[in-house]
Design a protein around this motif. Structure first.
Motif, mmCIF file in Angstrom:
data_model
loop_
_atom_site.group_PDB
_atom_site.id
_atom_site.type_symbol
_atom_site.label_atom_id
_atom_site.label_comp_id
_atom_site.label_asym_id
_atom_site.label_seq_id
_atom_site.Cartn_x
_atom_site.Cartn_y
_atom_site.Cartn_z
ATOM 1 N N HIS A 88 43.792 24.399 8.112
ATOM 2 C CA HIS A 88 44.715 25.538 8.070
ATOM 3 C C HIS A 88 45.888 25.343 9.029
ATOM 4 C CE1 HIS A 88 42.060 28.773 5.920
ATOM 5 N NE2 HIS A 88 42.324 27.721 5.177
ATOM 6 N N VAL A 91 48.539 23.450 7.357
ATOM 7 C CA VAL A 91 49.353 24.267 6.437
ATOM 8 C C VAL A 91 50.381 25.049 7.259
ATOM 9 C CG1 VAL A 91 49.360 26.149 4.752
ATOM 10 C CG2 VAL A 91 47.454 24.529 4.781
ATOM 11 N N VAL A 92 49.894 25.689 8.321
ATOM 12 C CA VAL A 92 50.755 26.540 9.147
ATOM 13 C C VAL A 92 51.878 25.710 9.788
ATOM 14 C CG1 VAL A 92 50.793 27.950 11.251
ATOM 15 C CG2 VAL A 92 48.973 28.264 9.573
ATOM 16 N N ASN A 110 49.018 23.025 -0.730
ATOM 17 C CA ASN A 110 48.634 24.228 0.011
ATOM 18 C C ASN A 110 47.401 24.900 -0.563
ATOM 19 O OD1 ASN A 110 50.409 24.598 2.103
ATOM 20 N ND2 ASN A 110 51.955 25.586 0.809
ATOM 21 N N ARG A 111 47.372 24.940 -1.901
ATOM 22 C CA ARG A 111 46.322 25.646 -2.614
ATOM 23 C C ARG A 111 44.941 25.166 -2.189
ATOM 24 N NH1 ARG A 111 43.817 25.069 -7.054
ATOM 25 N NH2 ARG A 111 43.174 27.085 -7.846
ATOM 26 N N VAL A 114 44.170 25.671 1.660
ATOM 27 C CA VAL A 114 43.733 27.029 2.026
ATOM 28 C C VAL A 114 42.299 27.251 1.558
ATOM 29 C CG1 VAL A 114 44.139 29.505 1.672
ATOM 30 C CG2 VAL A 114 46.071 27.968 2.090
ATOM 31 N N LEU A 115 42.016 26.859 0.302
ATOM 32 C CA LEU A 115 40.659 27.024 -0.247
ATOM 33 C C LEU A 115 39.622 26.230 0.541
ATOM 34 C CD1 LEU A 115 40.858 26.744 -4.144
ATOM 35 C CD2 LEU A 115 40.282 28.735 -2.771
ATOM 36 N N ASP A 118 39.008 27.875 3.881
ATOM 37 C CA ASP A 118 38.235 29.110 3.702
ATOM 38 C C ASP A 118 36.782 28.795 3.372
ATOM 39 O OD1 ASP A 118 40.404 30.655 4.204
ATOM 40 O OD2 ASP A 118 40.700 31.367 2.158
ATOM 41 N N PHE A 119 36.578 27.809 2.500
ATOM 42 C CA PHE A 119 35.219 27.450 2.112
ATOM 43 C C PHE A 119 34.422 26.989 3.340
ATOM 44 C CE2 PHE A 119 31.900 24.597 0.766
ATOM 45 C CZ PHE A 119 31.320 25.285 -0.287
ATOM 46 N N ALA A 148 42.089 31.404 15.910
ATOM 47 C CA ALA A 148 43.190 32.125 15.256
ATOM 48 C C ALA A 148 44.183 32.611 16.316
ATOM 49 C CB ALA A 148 42.635 33.300 14.445
ATOM 50 N N GLU A 151 46.330 29.694 17.689
ATOM 51 C CA GLU A 151 47.369 29.238 16.759
ATOM 52 C C GLU A 151 48.522 30.253 16.716
ATOM 53 O OE1 GLU A 151 47.629 26.339 15.444
ATOM 54 O OE2 GLU A 151 49.119 26.585 13.850
ATOM 55 N N ILE A 152 48.186 31.537 16.777
ATOM 56 C CA ILE A 152 49.226 32.575 16.776
ATOM 57 C C ILE A 152 50.066 32.480 18.045
ATOM 58 C CG2 ILE A 152 49.611 35.072 16.927
ATOM 59 C CD1 ILE A 152 47.059 35.344 15.110
ATOM 60 N N GLY A 155 52.436 29.630 18.081
ATOM 61 C CA GLY A 155 53.589 29.926 17.225
ATOM 62 C C GLY A 155 54.589 30.849 17.906
ATOM 63 N N VAL B 92 47.070 30.917 -2.636
ATOM 64 C CA VAL B 92 46.469 29.967 -3.575
ATOM 65 C C VAL B 92 47.070 30.131 -4.978
ATOM 66 C CG1 VAL B 92 44.302 29.377 -4.748
ATOM 67 C CG2 VAL B 92 44.324 29.727 -2.274
ATOM 68 N N ARG B 111 52.969 30.379 6.100
ATOM 69 C CA ARG B 111 52.522 30.254 7.476
ATOM 70 C C ARG B 111 51.832 31.529 7.952
ATOM 71 N NH1 ARG B 111 54.570 31.004 12.111
ATOM 72 N NH2 ARG B 111 53.594 29.602 13.605
ATOM 73 N N VAL B 114 48.649 32.524 5.852
ATOM 74 C CA VAL B 114 47.418 31.808 6.218
ATOM 75 C C VAL B 114 46.890 32.341 7.552
ATOM 76 C CG1 VAL B 114 46.422 29.560 6.816
ATOM 77 C CG2 VAL B 114 47.997 29.751 4.888
ATOM 78 N N LEU B 115 47.792 32.486 8.532
ATOM 79 C CA LEU B 115 47.393 33.000 9.852
ATOM 80 C C LEU B 115 46.819 34.413 9.769
ATOM 81 C CD1 LEU B 115 50.203 32.096 12.406
ATOM 82 C CD2 LEU B 115 47.874 31.219 12.325
ATOM 83 N N ALA B 148 34.976 32.813 -1.484
ATOM 84 C CA ALA B 148 35.536 31.458 -1.548
ATOM 85 C C ALA B 148 35.057 30.768 -2.826
ATOM 86 C CB ALA B 148 35.132 30.657 -0.314
#
Lengths: 324, 324
Positions: A88, A91-92, A110-111, A114-115, A118-119, A148, A151-152, A155, B92, B111, B114-115, B148
């Protein structure tokens, strides 16, 4: 210099089994995710996080007792959470390579990234719940929240020269040390150690995690693009203000302007890199890493002698040895 | 037709408090995520999932007993998990609007989407662990894994005309009903109901969730773009083969070719929509939804009479009434 693989001798077989389990995790029912998982779990990761969990597990059990399936599962969960957060983050951060290997986001889009993330998060929280230990669930849920949060923060604070070393250490705790600290403590709790003795393993993880992150941030300036698998000084370029940069700012006022205008003019970035390298920022960062290494070793004082105990100490050497 | 707001009268105050809590959740420290959360939690959602948790909580407690902070927190967790999964699904599926409102992904970029999703998942698993009930942690972790799994299956089976109604119901369970079923069961467990009596609430949630999804999938064909907040027949266009389409396929062999060539030729989609609408697929789907509504009502048989119990039954009417 010892390699991580030689170093992990006491848990070598455990780590081989772990890697197999992780690759099979996603299962053949999801061919696309399987490709992503294969890619992720083979991408030359050093498995430092699960190795620490396995070493702490062995170091906190009586010598004649083997680690339990719960310890092994905890090690897997640790690597899954780490991997999910990397996928993730890529992606970010729109990163195209990590350790020189194309990211899931750049290879599969991206798709799928993200999946897949999440999985892995979902599967790890399910595994976690099924360890049947509420305290361990709490520790690792805190880690997912810290990742999380880290990462925030990273940013929000890009190119912010008002950042202090304490802010930097806090962000590094969230992004790197929290996972190592809380999973080491969880391993000790699974071995049946008391809350207060388990807290020492938390401290070990916290300090080796911080040392690890500081060393990584030094290598961004001293390593070559080839060994880093990414452009040198990429943190500086992204406005991610790490220890060497923050120390250099105290000494080189000209650096502030370059960072605040986000290297808008030609030659800005090169000049900023030169200012960091010619400051004592890298040397002071080495001292900061060595300080946390020392605190990590001290946290192990009450553990009985064992092969795994020795390896946990040697691991702190290894973290710093990457600098030389 | 009763509106959801009137219907939720017994938990109206609870839902107002929940909405405030959710908006404040992200906190003022994260201005960008705050904007996303404000956007998410104000976007005209009907709060059906937390309403069911609150109604089940009240319906399973003795009449003189108020719901506990744990019940309220569970309702919040339910809405957080649902929202997190919507935000990531929109990344997604590259969706630009949901219920006519721009998605987080289109307003704030990948971005932040996702966050924001990761933050909500992380915070919900932390809240969950702090409910101090291992069984509840397991139920909701299963939900996160099912969400998921559902999104992955939907992606893998696009335009696959070999899909059966059972596959469709299974996918709908993962994507919609699992959250409602497991959170209803968790609410009953928090009220102190036995495992077997709590299982009836699971069944209520499972069947009302399936009915809800089937009705949504019918509305994709019978609703207008304005009421849907998205183009009509968007499921068909995306290759998401829902109940009306699967039933139509049994009756209209010409539909198969159009779907399998993914509407590659001009007029294919319009022709396919007309074939679904002129088949008895919509009518058979209505019967399927009504069947699950009936099973949902039966699952409530052993609950004592109460205002909340009555509302849980009326809610099944409301779900089907959206069709008329």
């Amino acid at each position: 210099m010892t390699s991580a693989t030689t170093l992990f001798f006491p848990v070598e077989k455990d780590l081989l089994q772990l890697t197999e389990n992780l690759k099979n995790l996603v299962g053949i029912r999801h061919p696309i995710l399987y490709a992503a998982a294969e890619h992720l779990f083979s991408a030359g990761g050093k498995r430092i996080r699960p190795a620490i969990v396995l070493l702490v597990s062995r170091a906190t059990l009586p010598p004649n007792q083997d680690i339990t399936p719960h310890h092994r599962r905890l090690a897997e969960i640790t690597e899954m959470i780490h991997t999910a957060s990397l996928v993730h983050d890529d992606v970010v951060d729109e990163a195209n390579t990590r350790r020189g290997v194309p990211t899931v986001h750049s290879s599969f889009g991206n798709r799928i990234a993200v999946l897949a993330g999440d999985f892995l998060f979902a599967k790890s929280s399910w595994y976690l719940a099924n360890l049947n230990n509420l305290e361990v669930v709490k520790l690792l849920s805190q880690v997912i929240m810290d990742l999380a949060e880290g990462e925030i923060r990273q940013g929000l604070k890009r190119f912010d020269t008002a950042l202090s070393i304490d802010d930097y250490l806090e962000k590094s705790y969230y992004k790197t040390a929290s996972l190592i600290a809380n999973s080491a403590k969880a391993a000790a709790l699974l071995s049946g150690l008391s809350a207060s003795r388990s807290e020492n393993l938390y401290l070990y993880g916290r300090h080796i995690g911080l040392a690890f992150q500081i060393v990584d941030d030094i290598l961004d300036f001293t390593g070559s693009s080839e060994t880093l698998g990414k452009p040198a000084a990429s943190d500086l370029q992204d406005g991610n203000l790490t220890a060497p940069i923050l120390y250099a700012l105290e000494q080189q006022p000209a650096l502030e302007l370059l960072i605040e205008r986000e290297f808008a003019q030609p030659g800005d970035l090169e000049q900023a890199i030169a200012l960091v390298r010619s400051s004592d920022g890298i040397d002071r960062s080495r001292h900061l890493a060595a300080h946390h290494r020392q605190l990590a070793i001290q946290s192990l004082a009450d553990l009985p002698p064992s092969e795994s105990h020795t390896t946990l100490i040697e691991l702190t050497d290894y973290v710093l040895s990457r600098l030389y």
